[in-house]
Design a protein around this motif. Structure first.
Motif, mmCIF file in Angstrom:
data_model
loop_
_atom_site.group_PDB
_atom_site.id
_atom_site.type_symbol
_atom_site.label_atom_id
_atom_site.label_comp_id
_atom_site.label_asym_id
_atom_site.label_seq_id
_atom_site.Cartn_x
_atom_site.Cartn_y
_atom_site.Cartn_z
ATOM 1 N N GLN A 121 -6.328 9.729 10.317
ATOM 2 C CA GLN A 121 -6.009 9.838 11.510
ATOM 3 C C GLN A 121 -7.383 9.045 12.466
ATOM 4 O O GLN A 121 -7.389 8.287 12.933
ATOM 5 N N TRP A 122 -8.417 9.721 11.827
ATOM 6 C CA TRP A 122 -9.683 9.169 12.420
ATOM 7 C C TRP A 122 -9.994 7.752 12.437
ATOM 8 O O TRP A 122 -10.460 7.109 13.329
ATOM 9 N N PHE A 123 -9.675 7.474 11.049
ATOM 10 C CA PHE A 123 -9.789 5.820 10.751
ATOM 11 C C PHE A 123 -8.641 5.229 11.469
ATOM 12 O O PHE A 123 -8.728 3.657 11.220
ATOM 13 N N ASN A 124 -7.689 5.554 12.039
ATOM 14 C CA ASN A 124 -6.613 4.761 12.558
ATOM 15 C C ASN A 124 -5.496 4.319 11.534
ATOM 16 O O ASN A 124 -4.806 3.528 11.770
ATOM 17 N N THR A 150 -8.432 -2.030 15.251
ATOM 18 C CA THR A 150 -7.543 -0.892 14.622
ATOM 19 C C THR A 150 -6.739 -0.513 15.806
ATOM 20 O O THR A 150 -7.232 -0.775 16.894
ATOM 21 N N PRO A 151 -5.599 0.218 15.383
ATOM 22 C CA PRO A 151 -4.894 0.860 16.490
ATOM 23 C C PRO A 151 -5.670 1.688 17.421
ATOM 24 O O PRO A 151 -6.324 2.548 16.955
ATOM 25 N N TYR A 152 -5.314 1.791 18.683
ATOM 26 C CA TYR A 152 -5.897 2.604 19.718
ATOM 27 C C TYR A 152 -5.056 3.507 20.557
ATOM 28 O O TYR A 152 -4.403 3.005 21.524
ATOM 29 N N ILE A 153 -4.153 4.500 19.996
ATOM 30 C CA ILE A 153 -3.167 4.915 20.643
ATOM 31 C C ILE A 153 -3.169 6.486 20.794
ATOM 32 O O ILE A 153 -3.220 6.883 21.989
ATOM 33 N N CYS A 190 1.450 -5.442 17.238
ATOM 34 C CA CYS A 190 1.853 -4.202 17.305
ATOM 35 C C CYS A 190 3.286 -3.757 16.845
ATOM 36 O O CYS A 190 3.797 -2.695 16.255
ATOM 37 N N PHE A 202 -12.274 -2.419 4.553
ATOM 38 C CA PHE A 202 -13.070 -1.329 5.088
ATOM 39 C C PHE A 202 -14.261 -1.201 4.385
ATOM 40 O O PHE A 202 -14.955 -0.401 4.694
ATOM 41 N N GLY A 262 -2.385 4.779 12.818
ATOM 42 C CA GLY A 262 -1.885 3.847 13.855
ATOM 43 C C GLY A 262 -0.952 2.825 13.247
ATOM 44 O O GLY A 262 0.008 2.129 13.977
ATOM 45 N N CYS A 263 -1.158 2.165 12.074
ATOM 46 C CA CYS A 263 -0.511 1.086 11.506
ATOM 47 C C CYS A 263 0.646 1.606 10.577
ATOM 48 O O CYS A 263 1.612 1.107 10.298
ATOM 49 N N ASP A 270 4.726 1.269 9.971
ATOM 50 C CA ASP A 270 4.915 0.690 11.398
ATOM 51 C C ASP A 270 4.381 -0.730 11.229
ATOM 52 O O ASP A 270 5.083 -1.467 10.597
ATOM 53 N N ILE A 271 3.248 -1.343 11.602
ATOM 54 C CA ILE A 271 2.586 -2.449 11.489
ATOM 55 C C ILE A 271 2.356 -2.742 9.862
ATOM 56 O O ILE A 271 2.766 -3.697 9.521
ATOM 57 N N ASN A 297 -9.609 7.374 18.254
ATOM 58 C CA ASN A 297 -10.963 6.777 18.114
ATOM 59 C C ASN A 297 -10.968 5.237 18.290
ATOM 60 O O ASN A 297 -9.818 4.680 17.813
ATOM 61 N N TYR A 298 -11.718 4.811 19.160
ATOM 62 C CA TYR A 298 -11.607 3.162 19.450
ATOM 63 C C TYR A 298 -12.444 2.471 18.230
ATOM 64 O O TYR A 298 -13.777 2.848 17.930
ATOM 65 N N ILE A 299 -11.832 1.993 17.187
ATOM 66 C CA ILE A 299 -12.582 1.133 16.325
ATOM 67 C C ILE A 299 -11.988 -0.448 16.280
ATOM 68 O O ILE A 299 -10.578 -0.443 16.171
ATOM 69 N N PRO A 328 -6.598 -4.400 6.878
ATOM 70 C CA PRO A 328 -8.350 -4.926 7.082
ATOM 71 C C PRO A 328 -9.149 -4.410 5.799
ATOM 72 O O PRO A 328 -8.655 -3.431 5.149
ATOM 73 N N PHE A 379 -4.143 -1.725 20.721
ATOM 74 C CA PHE A 379 -5.490 -2.055 20.027
ATOM 75 C C PHE A 379 -6.617 -1.876 20.906
ATOM 76 O O PHE A 379 -8.027 -2.518 20.407
#
Lengths: 602, 187
Positions: free
Chosen positions: B75-78, A453-456, A135, B124, B81-82, B90-91, A448-450, B122, A204
């Motif tokens: 956003q949906w596939f995160n 992948t990040p879960y924020i 992270c 996909f 987040g990275c 970020d990551i 969304n939990y995948i 990753p 995550f």
């Protein structure tokens, strides 16, 4: 002659009085670490926290307030990796051990030779895929030593034991799975023949755990999850929490929406302490996942709290939740400083915890009762801690909401104080805390939990707090429950602290200044500009020549320094989970690095 | 005379009736196109590397529907987040600047999403339908202003830390931008 004799007597008398006074003061108000958890100084530094009590205090006093200004570089060493250096140099048997961020190479330096040449290196060859699920930079928080071996965790979820003399791998145990978002960044604790380690990955949706491995073989002795049914959490007949809110069956399931505990976080990536007298291991638990609190109604046990466990069996003794139903990513993983002190006239065994939510907690470490919780950071999100119920009291106006930006929440997601460990001096009774002074805007968005992948589920941007400075280095008077002195720093103070018997306290800044300040006043006594921002943990030791040395690894990074370590784009305030918004100018004052600096007096 | 003016006026009016074509039904996953891309500018013989692309990319990066879908999927596939909700990184690395470790063309980005990349990205493939990978790649191009501004998404309802994609300054990829951040790959 007669007069001189009288004077000498008077001096001796005064000295005696002084000593008696000091002893009395120590007994009445100044806390001391328990002797079993903080053995006498041996001039070494065998674990990042210095001792089981986690005082990060050395009794070495060659470097004093009046000579520290003469400190000079004794030798330097390149870590070979220009990412965030959060690690602590440790020293055992005239050898220094340092571990780099990913790829986590361990170096042994021979302190008996001029320039401390490389004795050996060990490369654990961790999987590069781990970089995609780490992270907050590629950090490692340190190796630790026990019985002729060095132990540490690698980013890809392995724990390794390496022969301290030869660098040969003794064993390697795979505990974390990067495909599920698990990494490991914490420094293991070695006690009672076991290696205690936990996972990272609270961003995550991993399920947090702590495990005990056999020091000799690396075999798993026990594993305790921090969410889910009691049997997984190792909650049994021994579990006697102090507060009603922690009593009941399977709270790790019932305080979550159906099955949400399986991705609930509660990781163990911070600091562990151990009390040999009570035979209790103390460890914090990380934030619940996802950050979006609306997706997980309930208290979300056993996240964002602290467990006391039996080190042999892992069975929980008590638990206290600093931030029930955490709203702001307030991991409960900070250091647990174990001290014995008089509290309201009674002898208490306490656990001192500067917490992310902005309060300095003093807990009874036998029972888990909160004795005190005083703020050390400007607050808007909370108003206090109810000592009757132990509950954190929130300000409803600052509760995050879906698709709405809630402004000026203080403190921020990394908290009033993040992992950066504080130090405690029993000469002053002060806890020296590196921390932040920041506020933030926060918006919940659907997560969304995948797996992997990040879960924020949150967008945020941080900014300087009241006063405009983003960091502070604070001496906290534990017995007096107040700030003794404070140094304002432009950037968040992300390094650890080191206290010494010479009344000199060390820390580093993100601009790259390594500073020595007076333990009693905070007066700046000496500073040295390193090649990159400092986020590491300073340590001190007695060299083979009998002299005192101070070590720090420079190299900016971590969550706070990701803007430099990861070359992030400062035009986007949401970069690095909103941290970039607060530290856009860090790129203007420092660059990436990775260099060990060791100092001594001329 | 007036008829001629009328006719002249009709030309832009009728031209405006030309609506962009939208392919709402997604292609099945099996239809993954073959994109032969290179990850370097070097090729023996002093020539450019041999590449061959399907041409599908143009349909996506010039199309407002695909771009806005890509923004939702980001956003949906995160991805957010990275690479951060605003794309500042970020990551993973930033997506709004002119530096591209594995190439800036839509085909290279599609391949990066399909195949993954060794230092954390990753793969996909088989997880995200291929047409959505194209939508994502098109949106990623828009984050650095490299799609037509009249097709790029406008201001979002969320926290907006910078100008919307349609108002972003164009950051064309630069030749020196294809190195790992800071030129320091892990050992």
């Amino acid at each position: 002659m007669g007069r001189r004799g009288t004077a000498a007597w008077a001096w001796a008398f005064l000295l005696l009085l002084g000593c008696a006074g000091a002893v009395a003061a120590q007994e009445s108000s100044i806390p001391v670490p328990p002797a079993a958890a903080a053995p006498r100084e041996d001039g070494q530094w065998v674990m990042p926290a210095k001792n089981y009590a986690s005082t990060r205090y050395s009794e070495l006093d060659e470097i004093k307030t009046d000579n520290v200004k003469g400190l000079q570089v004794a030798f330097t060493f390149s870590m070979g990796v220009n990412r965030g250096q959060e690690s602590a140099p440790i020293v055992v048997n005239n050898t220094m051990y340092v571990v780099a961020p990913y790829p986590n190479i361990l170096y042994a330096l021979d302190l008996t030779q001029p320039g401390a040449p490389l004795k050996w290196r060990y490369d654990p060859k961790p999987e590069a895929a781990a970089l995609g699920v780490a992270c907050c930079d590629w950090v490692n928080r340190g190796p630790t030593y026990s019985n002729g071996r060095i132990f540490y965790a690698t980013l890809d979820g392995n724990v390794v034991a390496v022969d301290a003399e030869t660098g040969a791998e003794a064993w390697k145990t795979k505990l974390g799975n990067v495909r599920d978002g698990e990494t490991m960044t914490m420094a293991p604790l070695l006690a009672k023949g076991k290696v205690f380690v936990g996972n990272s990955g609270g961003e995550f949706g991993v399920r947090g755990w702590i495990q005990a491995l056999d020091e000799k073989t690396g075999a798993v002795a026990w594993k305790a999850y921090n969410t889910g049914p009691d049997k997984d959490v190792l909650i049994g007949a021994d579990f006697k929490p102090f507060y009603e809110s922690d009593k009941g069956q399977d709270l790790g399931v019932k305080t979550w929406p159906a099955d949400a505990w399986q991705q609930g976080g509660g990781t163990v990536w911070g600091w562990l302490s151990f009390d040999p007298d009570l035979n209790l291991l103390y460890h914090g638990t990380g934030n619940p996942g996802p950050w979006n609190s609306e997706q997980r109604p309930g208290d979300n046990k056993w996240t964002a709290g602290v467990f006391a466990r039996n080190p042999e069996t892992g069975q929980a003794r008590w638990f206290y939740q600093f931030s029930p139903h955490d709203l702001f990513d307030w991991d409960g993983i900070n250091e647990n400083v174990l001290l014995d002190m008089k509290w309201r006239g009674q002898d208490r065994k306490v656990l001192v915890r500067p917490e992310r939510n902005g309060f300095l907690y003093v807990l009874d470490r036998v029972s888990g009762e909160v004795l005190s919780a005083k703020p050390f950071h400007p607050l808007t999100a909370t108003t206090g801690v109810d000592l009757k119920t132990g509950a954190l009291i929130h300000n409803a106006d600052k509760t995050p909401q879906m698709n709405r930006v809630v402004r000026d929440i203080c403190p921020t997601a990394p908290g009033a104080k993040d992992w950066s460990p504080s130090a405690f001096s029993n000469k002053t009774g002060f806890l020296y805390m590196p921390h932040m002074n920041m506020c933030m805007d926060w918006e919940n968005v659907s997560a969304n939990y995948i797996a992997g992948t990040p879960y924020i589920g949150a967008e945020l941007r941080m900014k300087a707090g009241p006063g405009g400075h983003r960091g502070a280095f604070t001496a906290w008077d534990i017995a007096g429950e107040k700030i003794a002195w404070q140094i304002k720093e432009s950037f968040p103070v992300w390094s650890g602290a080191l206290a010494t018997a010479g009344d000199v306290v060390f820390y580093g800044t993100m601009e790259g200044w390594f500073k020595a300040v007076h333990a009693r006043t905070g007066e700046l006594l000496w500073r040295f500009k390193t090649d990159s921002g400092i986020i590491g943990q300073p340590t001190t030791y007695r060299g083979p020549d009998g002299h005192q040395y101070v070590a720090i690894i420079a190299g900016v990074g971590g969550w706070a320094g990701a803007v430099v370590a990861g070359d992030l784009d400062v035009r986007d305030g949401t970069a690095a989970k909103g941290f970039v918004n607060a530290v856009r100018d860090l790129k203007d004052v420092t660059t990436k690095g990775g260099t060990l600096y060791v100092f001594r007096l001329p | 005379m007036s008829r001629r003016i009328l006719l002249l006026l009709l030309v832009p009016v009728l031209a405006a009736c030309q609506r962009e074509e939208r392919e709402y039904r997604a292609n099945p996953i099996a239809s993954e196109t073959r994109e032969t891309v290179a990850l370097t500018a070097l090729s023996p013989g002093g020539n450019e590397p041999v590449v061959a692309t399907s041409g599908k990319g143009r349909d996506y990066e010039n199309n407002a529907y695909h771009l806005s879908q890509g923004k939702r999927l980001f956003q949906w596939f995160n991805c957010s987040g990275c690479h951060a909700p605003g794309g500042g990184g970020d990551i993973g690395p930033p997506l709004i600047d002119d530096k591209w470790i594995y190439g800036a063309s839509i085909e290279q980005i599609v391949q990066t999403i399909r195949e993954g990349r060794p230092n954390g990205m990753p793969s996909f493939r088989g997880r995200v339908p291929d047409d959505q990978i194209w939508q994502l790649a098109a949106y990623v191009r828009s984050m650095s202003g490299n799609v037509p501004s009249d097709a790029a998404p406008t201001r979002a309802d969320h926290m907006h830390p910078g100008p919307s994609e349609s108002r972003r300054p164009v950051s064309p990829p630069i030749a020196g931008g294809d190195v790992p951040p800071g030129g320091q790959a892990p050992q």
